[in-house]
Write an enzyme that holds these catalytic residues in place. Sequence first.
Site, PDB file in Angstrom:
ATOM      1  N   LYS A   1       0.840  -1.214   0.000  1.00 46.72           N
ATOM      2  CA  LYS A   1       0.000   0.000   0.000  1.00 46.72           C
ATOM      3  C   LYS A   1       0.869   1.256   0.000  1.00 46.72           C
ATOM      4  O   LYS A   1       1.866   1.318   0.723  1.00 46.72           O
ATOM      5  CB  LYS A   1      -0.895  -0.024   1.243  1.00 46.72           C
TER       6      LYS A   1
ATOM      7  N   SER B   1      -9.885   1.561   2.729  1.00 40.28           N
ATOM      8  CA  SER B   1      -8.989   2.297   1.858  1.00 40.28           C
ATOM      9  C   SER B   1      -7.911   1.442   1.194  1.00 40.28           C
ATOM     10  O   SER B   1      -7.352   1.870   0.189  1.00 40.28           O
ATOM     11  CB  SER B   1      -8.316   3.401   2.660  1.00 40.28           C
TER      12      SER B   1
ATOM     13  N   SER C   1     -10.183  -0.450   7.054  1.00 44.50           N
ATOM     14  CA  SER C   1      -9.512  -0.351   5.749  1.00 44.50           C
ATOM     15  C   SER C   1      -8.710  -1.571   5.315  1.00 44.50           C
ATOM     16  O   SER C   1      -8.225  -1.612   4.189  1.00 44.50           O
ATOM     17  CB  SER C   1      -8.596   0.870   5.728  1.00 44.50           C
TER      18      SER C   1
END
Lengths: 485, 95
Positions: A76, A151, A175
């Site tokens: 990420k 997310s 997330s």
Amino acid sequence: MSDITKQSLSELVENIKSKKLSSSEVTKAFVQRSDKSKELNTYITEDYANALNKAKKFDEKPNLDLKLPGIPMAIKDLFCTRDLRTTAGSKILNNFIPTYESTVTQNIWNEGAILMGKLNCDEFAMGSSNETSFFGNVQNPIDKNLVPGGSSGGSSSAVAAKLTPITIGTDTGGSIRQPASFTGTVGLKPTYGSCSRYGIVAFASSLDQAGPMAQNVKDCALLQEVISTYDEKDSTSIDFKRNEYSKELTKDIKGKKIGIPKEYRVDGMPKEIEDLWKKGIEYAKDCGAEIIDISLPHTNYALPTYYIVAPAEASSNLARYDGVKYGFRAEGENLIDMYEKTRSEGFGAEVQRRIMIGTYVLSSGYYDAYYLKAQKVRKLIKNDFDEVYKKVDAILTPSTPSSAFKIGEKTNDPVSMYLNDIFTVPVNLAGLPGISIPAGHDAKGYPLGLQIIGKAFDEQNILNIAYAMEEKINFKNNITDWWIK
Amino acid sequence: MSIDLKTIKHISKLSRISVDEKKAEKLAGDLNSIFDFIEKLNELKTDNVEPLTSVAETTLKLRSDVVKSKNLRDQVIKNSPKENEDYFVVPKVIE
């Protein structure tokens, strides 16, 4: 050797250790598949050439005692990576090159893994669909124009599509677990203080945690074992005895007491979620667990509390983006004008909305009514969990109130978007570990997840329960590679 | 409760985010629906509840005050949108 990218992390590690595969072969396979998967828009920054070089170097002098020997991995884009652009999905960090490495990623490289690139995410991790990213939507490999959750949407999509054998995300209100649920993958949010926050772009510091996202529970346990370390660079890192989670993993959960909180039966919950939950309870019983009805009376107050605490902390954390020392700058007539234009043009709509909420609840005259109130309710929510953990070892709930939705379906209604996190947010507020495992499909064939919540620092226990249930559930992701050109 | 345009402009000043009329109206709508949702907390009596500021039950540890990082001045400066040799450049602040 059958298709390399179809192998799980544990299989790849074994095959590299037994020299059936080289790091170069594995890295090349994932790089090639990633390269053919641009339509998913999972990557913000690709680092393929460096990855292939590092794999070659690894193979010249392989250290096969490491836990992730020569394993390629995309992560990420919220984790700072030294000398490689880190954007947090935002225009304001579009050209930011960190001079340091996050502790969590450093731990991963120390065990032999190789960085392939940085994965898309909602801007500053604020979102539940990956639609707030400056770098555009991510496609869910399950179906075209379906959100991958957020997310950590680039991460969930990349793992489900097998562009990376495993990855890490961050979880402030769901997330990791919500995108895992939307893509039929496994996601663990560790106990607050388990994984260092050093070098992770901060969103809400009292809630943020990094965690693994994987194809199965065993892989998840292995990565958790690597990333969870005490770190003096994070003042909230906690020095407790960490397990070798993958080695101590067991399917023997006989006699474990699992609580079913009645407040999670929310109004308007789709029948398929209710059915999934019932099925989950049966699976847990089949594994020998004892099911106990419990009550978490303040559950309904978790989301409103979260939408005060998280924006308040975000408004402070994001004050640093002023266009002076790094990141995007808009020109202005004077210093204040430069700040205001930089932040207005550099942040997207959702981030601005949350900064404004946070600034308001912290502003003079409103602090007690909102921020202090929310901190008190947060205490009540944590007390609920403390109370039930006198009676049970873990809690079983659905991960999300629905399956993945279409891109654009919820972008105009922030509150309906926020409701996605109704089952995951209480876990962050109480600082507990939670894991989402795929447990079934809805009528459209989209994956649905179940969440197992544990006591603080009891990751091993929820991993074990997940491991036992995973075998009974025997979930199969239905992915057709529709995006491969 | 209702957040009016004047309040939105005040918050935008505090947030150092410029907003024009159109954006202010959109934000007022969004923030009002979010605060309607947040108001639910007022159902709860919390007079005698201690606020929870951190779930990490830990005290700050002391460490010796030694420099561990290398001199990264050049790399740090390079990230600046505007620099002049060794300095960050901002619009003029002193008349």
